[in-house]
Design a protein around this motif. Structure first.
Motif, PDB file in Angstrom:
ATOM      1  N   PHE A 100       6.524  -3.776 -12.842  1.00 34.50           N
ATOM      2  CA  PHE A 100       5.195  -4.025 -12.284  1.00 34.50           C
ATOM      3  C   PHE A 100       4.135  -3.269 -13.071  1.00 34.50           C
ATOM      4  O   PHE A 100       4.402  -2.191 -13.585  1.00 34.50           O
ATOM      5  N   PRO A 101       2.935  -3.831 -13.144  1.00 35.14           N
ATOM      6  CA  PRO A 101       1.852  -3.101 -13.805  1.00 35.14           C
ATOM      7  C   PRO A 101       1.376  -1.933 -12.956  1.00 35.14           C
ATOM      8  O   PRO A 101       1.533  -1.936 -11.738  1.00 35.14           O
ATOM      9  N   HIS A 102       0.804  -0.934 -13.632  1.00 35.72           N
ATOM     10  CA  HIS A 102       0.246   0.230 -12.932  1.00 35.72           C
ATOM     11  C   HIS A 102      -1.126   0.554 -13.503  1.00 35.72           C
ATOM     12  O   HIS A 102      -1.384   0.309 -14.679  1.00 35.72           O
ATOM     13  N   SER A 159      -0.693   1.820  -2.792  1.00 34.94           N
ATOM     14  CA  SER A 159       0.662   1.771  -2.221  1.00 34.94           C
ATOM     15  C   SER A 159       1.658   2.476  -3.144  1.00 34.94           C
ATOM     16  O   SER A 159       2.613   3.093  -2.668  1.00 34.94           O
ATOM     17  N   HIS A 160       1.435   2.380  -4.453  1.00 37.67           N
ATOM     18  CA  HIS A 160       2.313   3.074  -5.405  1.00 37.67           C
ATOM     19  C   HIS A 160       2.061   4.578  -5.377  1.00 37.67           C
ATOM     20  O   HIS A 160       2.983   5.379  -5.458  1.00 37.67           O
ATOM     21  N   GLN A 161       0.788   4.930  -5.279  1.00 32.89           N
ATOM     22  CA  GLN A 161       0.437   6.356  -5.214  1.00 32.89           C
ATOM     23  C   GLN A 161       1.145   7.003  -4.028  1.00 32.89           C
ATOM     24  O   GLN A 161       1.759   8.058  -4.142  1.00 32.89           O
ATOM     25  N   GLY A 181       5.105   7.655  -4.369  1.00 31.59           N
ATOM     26  CA  GLY A 181       5.686   8.463  -5.433  1.00 31.59           C
ATOM     27  C   GLY A 181       4.868   8.671  -6.689  1.00 31.59           C
ATOM     28  O   GLY A 181       5.035   9.667  -7.386  1.00 31.59           O
ATOM     29  N   MET A 182       3.941   7.738  -7.022  1.00 35.09           N
ATOM     30  CA  MET A 182       3.238   7.835  -8.305  1.00 35.09           C
ATOM     31  C   MET A 182       2.022   8.746  -8.217  1.00 35.09           C
ATOM     32  O   MET A 182       0.876   8.300  -8.338  1.00 35.09           O
ATOM     33  N   MET A 183       2.323  10.030  -8.016  1.00 38.62           N
ATOM     34  CA  MET A 183       1.235  10.981  -7.854  1.00 38.62           C
ATOM     35  C   MET A 183       1.669  12.301  -8.465  1.00 38.62           C
ATOM     36  O   MET A 183       2.804  12.738  -8.292  1.00 38.62           O
TER      37      MET A 183
HETATM   38 CU    CU Z   1       1.409   1.530  -9.764  1.00 37.80          CU
END
Ligand code: CU
Ligand code: C2O
Length: 475
Positions: free
Chosen positions: A404-406, A462-464, A467-469
């Motif tokens: 997925f893109p980020h 939602s990604h943050q 986990g993406m933090m």
């Molecule tokens: Cu992301």
């Protein structure tokens, strides 16, 4: 949209006589203008549908979605007392402003979230011109989805509007994406949807422009207009197109680019683009702003109605925006090298990652709401992902190993794109949020010249959340 006059902001800041860093439940000594966060109602869905209960910012009596436009000139101060009338703690982040760390609003890193009924004084300089926005930075997956976002426009110090080749007028277009039920209420039972979080995020079903579905705007034939486009969606990437209006890109994330044609424009969550359009002169009276909802079918989300006289032609060349002159150039001779490896999500999950100091397998991570990691760590908030000495150039390789893109955002800094794979970025672009496609790598560099603790996270909220933090420290 209301806009606060610059004078009242300056007067407020002067009267305060300094910066108050602590959240202050007693408001007796300050005359900063108030930015209230409170429940409100907004007509988001087309006429005929009920109004939507939202959470909104207000500087006057009524909260609006998007929040009131804050407008000032580069180098000026912005001062507001956030007053929290929400049922949850909150904080305001001034996205893209190279701000003083204590004013960054990045709860819980730079301040404690402000409890219901309490306040917090934000008072800072905005050094660089451009198109920015402000939004909630606490429980932001929920709070931004409920409407807590507004435009922050920093005008150029030198005149541009009205000059030869420039636009004569500007329009701010705040784009948002809402997940509404049949009665136009916000769907509230999906804040913790791990399935959505492990895919593209919490996707809406209604796109608004300045808080309205399918608004119509007036434009003169041949008129040159500057659009300041802001994607405030929590998770939706917005491919945009402006057919028949010869769109030319003049800035990305507030920073000028050499004007270039942009048939289509892809804005990840939190990204901005300034685009110059020319009203059509072929006798047709309509043109649209189109969005690709993800299936390749372009749908119109706003219309431009042409009427009135045709102004004298401005020529086809677009005048570039004045250069910032405020951003230090990276020294690439011996940079500090850092990596950001993005892993996780559906279809290519992580086998393991560290969370809360413990190594965990996929199932255990998911049981803790974690489906993404940076450099093998999910939600790495206990220590910095890297530290840089003040003034050092950091060269960072960001690799997306997921499907997925980020949209990776660095607080407190803008960075230069050095190398990229894929089409979402161009070498030399200066940004604060960069979209990185599946299996792509982007290399960026920046001078770590803003001391403090700065978040780095995916702006798909939602990604943050899942986990993406992480954060880095400049000292
Ligand atoms: Cu992301
Ligand atoms: Cu636009 Cu950490 O935020």
């Amino acid at each position: 949209m209301t806009s606060l006059s610059r004078r009242s902001v300056l007067k407020g800041a002067a009267a305060l006589g300094g910066t108050s860093l602590l959240s202050a439940p007693s408001f007796a000594n300050s005359s900063l203008p108030v930015l209230r966060a409170a429940p409100a109602s907004a007509q988001l869905a087309p006429a005929g549908y009920p109004a939507t209960p939202v959470w909104a910012y207000a500087t006057g009596a009524e909260g609006r979605v998007p929040g009131p436009e804050i407008r000032l000139t580069a180098g000026d101060r912005v001062g507001y007392r956030l007053v929290n009338k929400l049922p949850q703690p909150t904080a305001v982040h001034w996205h893209g402003i190279r701000i003083e760390n204590a004013m960054d609003g990045a709860a819980p890193l730079t301040q404690a979230p402000v409890p219901p009924g309490a306040g917090f004084d934000y008072d800072f300089l905005a050094p660089d011109p451009g198109t920015y926005w402000y939004h909630s930075h606490n429980r932001s997956t929920e709070q931004v989805a409920r409407g807590l976002a507004g435009p922050l426009i920093v005008e150029d110090r030198e005149p541009w509007l009205g000059e030869a080749g420039a636009a004569t007028r500007e329009l701010v277009l705040v784009l948002d994406d809402w997940l509404l039920d049949r009665d136009a209420g916000i769907m509230e039972d999906r804040w913790d949807d791990l399935h959505a979080a492990s895919h593209g995020g919490r996707m809406g079903n209604t796109v608004t422009v300045n808080g309205a579905a399918y608004p119509e705007m007036d434009i003169q034939p041949g008129e040159r207009v500057r659009l300041r486009v802001i994607n405030t969606a929590t998770d939706r990437i917005m491919p945009l197109s402006l057919p028949q209006l010869s769109p030319r890109l003049i800035a990305l994330d507030g920073h000028p680019v050499t004007p270039r044609e942009s048939e289509t424009l892809v804005l990840g969550p939190a990204q901005r683009a300034d685009v110059v359009i020319d009203g059509r002169t072929d006798g047709e009276t309509r043109a649209g702003l189109l969005l690709d909802p993800g299936n390749g079918e372009w749908v119109e989300i706003a219309g431009f109605n042409h009427s009135g006289d045709t102004p004298a032609s401005r020529g086809s060349d677009v005048r570039p925006l004045p250069a910032w002159g405020t951003l230090a150039a990276p020294d690439l001779s011996d940079p500090q090298r850092e990596r950001l490896l993005m892993e996780g999500g559906a279809m290519r999950g992580m086998r393991e990652a560290r969370f809360g100091g413990e190594a965990m397998g996929f199932r255990e991570l998911a049981a803790n709401g974690m489906v993404w990691a940076f450099n093998g760590i999910a939600n790495g908030m206990d220590k910095p992902i890297f530290q840089a000495a003040l003034g050092r150039t950091v060269r960072m390789e960001m690799t997306n190993q997921s499907m997925f893109p980020h949209a990776i955002h660095l607080h407190g800094h803008h960075f230069t794109v050095l190398r990229q794979s894929g089409a979402a970025n161009m070498e030399g672009d200066v940004r604060d949020t960069v979209l990185i496609g599946a299996d792509e790598t982007v290399e960026v560099a920046f001078v770590a010249d803003n001391p403090g603790q700065w978040m780095i996270h995916c702006h798909m909220l939602s990604h943050q959340k899942s986990g993406m933090m992480a954060w880095f420290e400049v000292a």
